[in-house]
Design an enzyme around this catalytic site. Structure first.
Site, PDB file in Angstrom:
ATOM      1  N   GLU A 224       0.820  -1.211   0.000  1.00  0.00           N
ATOM      2  CA  GLU A 224       0.000   0.000   0.000  1.00  0.00           C
ATOM      3  C   GLU A 224       0.858   1.268   0.000  1.00  0.00           C
ATOM      4  O   GLU A 224       1.835   1.370   0.740  1.00  0.00           O
ATOM      5  CB  GLU A 224      -0.905  -0.006   1.242  1.00  0.00           C
ATOM      6  CG  GLU A 224      -1.836   1.187   1.342  1.00  0.00           C
ATOM      7  CD  GLU A 224      -2.591   1.221   2.665  1.00  0.00           C
ATOM      8  OE1 GLU A 224      -3.623   1.910   2.732  1.00  0.00           O
ATOM      9  OE2 GLU A 224      -2.137   0.581   3.633  1.00  0.00           O
TER      10      GLU A 224
ATOM     11  N   LYS B 200     -10.439   2.986  -1.641  1.00  0.00           N
ATOM     12  CA  LYS B 200     -10.531   2.256  -0.373  1.00  0.00           C
ATOM     13  C   LYS B 200     -11.843   2.568   0.339  1.00  0.00           C
ATOM     14  O   LYS B 200     -12.192   3.734   0.559  1.00  0.00           O
ATOM     15  CB  LYS B 200      -9.335   2.637   0.501  1.00  0.00           C
ATOM     16  CG  LYS B 200      -9.203   1.876   1.803  1.00  0.00           C
ATOM     17  CD  LYS B 200      -7.882   2.258   2.453  1.00  0.00           C
ATOM     18  CE  LYS B 200      -7.628   1.546   3.768  1.00  0.00           C
ATOM     19  NZ  LYS B 200      -6.300   1.910   4.330  1.00  0.00           N
TER      20      LYS B 200
ATOM     21  N   CYS C 119      -5.700  -2.581   2.552  1.00  0.00           N
ATOM     22  CA  CYS C 119      -5.362  -2.551   3.974  1.00  0.00           C
ATOM     23  C   CYS C 119      -6.574  -2.742   4.891  1.00  0.00           C
ATOM     24  O   CYS C 119      -7.040  -3.862   5.038  1.00  0.00           O
ATOM     25  CB  CYS C 119      -4.591  -1.280   4.304  1.00  0.00           C
ATOM     26  SG  CYS C 119      -3.605  -1.420   5.828  1.00  0.00           S
TER      27      CYS C 119
END
Length: 289
Positions: free
Chosen positions: A44, A117, A154
């Protein structure tokens, strides 16, 4: 002939220089491709240090429009040259809005689109809500040359709903680029093992391989600094770790999976046959428990 996919995850440290980090990532992509990898996952926000440890407005200067981001524009010709797909994690700017995003490059070097995200953490050492809006793209599955790849970013990886949503879109492999390490508010807290176990659970309950790519090394963004614990891995459909690193190794993890076998095996387990969507209202707040 069986339909196979060979995946890879990169584990390494990153410094403060954007170009150095891109060059380092390209080196590992070449190494993975040399080992036969077809879909290669960097970690990431590999463009620089993980800056979300504190709230500093100067970091907004490091965001780019997704199709102009140097990580994207420089990896596009690499993907084409090597004939590999690359999920590229970036700090994205769209007008006045900022996102933690991912651009999927296919083996022809073309960008297949952007994922933003969905789950944004906010806690000591991971103050992402200061920088990023919650994603507005919905979960994405990419129909790459080699198979259908679902990618979360993540904090997304802790949520079984993320994995299941991607599987319902036909994902054949799940990938999670990550930046996670020490917890500045509690020196005794080590999340490396549960971090792995959460994703191993996604592998088991969806009968799907999972790749987690994390960074390593100590980064001095704040006075206290933060140390990233690695433990990148590739798990098979049983959740077994078929490839893994510890806290300090740099390199690439590579594994091959038989997609036709996994498709049959997934059907035989019946996890998707036996779902009871009529009872899942509490998961979305449409029905009280």
């Amino acid at each position: 002939m069986a339909r196979e996919i060979t995946v890879a995850g990169i584990q390494t440290s990153y410094g403060t220089d954007l170009q150095d980090n891109i060059d380092k990532t390209i080196g590992f992509i070449r190494e993975a491709a040399k080992q036969g990898a077809q879909v290669i996952l960097p970690s990431e926000l590999f463009q620089g240090p993980y800056f979300c440890v504190s709230q500093e407005e100067h970091w907004f200067e490091h965001a780019y429009e997704w199709d102009k981001h140097p990580c994207v524009t420089q990896l596009m010709p690499i993907a084409k040259e090597l004939g590999v797909a690359i999920p590229v994690s970036i700090f994205e700017r769209e007008g006045p809005m900022y996102y933690n995003s991912l651009v999927m490059l296919d083996a022809d070097g073309e960008a297949m689109g952007v994922y933003r995200k969905s789950h944004i953490p906010d806690g000591p050492g991971y103050q992402e809500k200061y920088y990023f809006r919650p994603g507005d793209t919905g979960f994405k599955v990419w129909n790459t040359r080699f198979g259908r790849v679902g990618v979360g970013i993540c904090w997304d990886q802790w949520y079984p709903e993320t994995a299941r949503a991607m599987m319902l879109q036909g994902a054949e492999v799940l990938m999670y680029p990550t930046a996670i390490g020490t917890e500045p508010h509690d020196d005794t807290l080590d999340t490396a093992a549960p971090w792995q176990r959460a994703m191993q659970g996604h592998a088991v309950s969806n009968v799907v391989p999972v790749v987690g790519a994390n960074r390593i090394g100590h980064e001095q963004v704040t006075d206290a600094g933060q140390t990233f614990y690695g433990h990148s891995f590739i798990a098979n459909h049983r959740g077994d770790l078929v490839q893994s690193y510890g806290r300090d190794e740099e390199g690439v993890l590579v594994a091959t999976f038989d997609l036709d076998f996994l498709d049959r095996h997934r059907a035989a387990w019946g996890f998707f046959r036996d779902r009871r969507t009529d009872l899942y209202g509490p998961l979305t707040g449409t029905k009280k428990v």
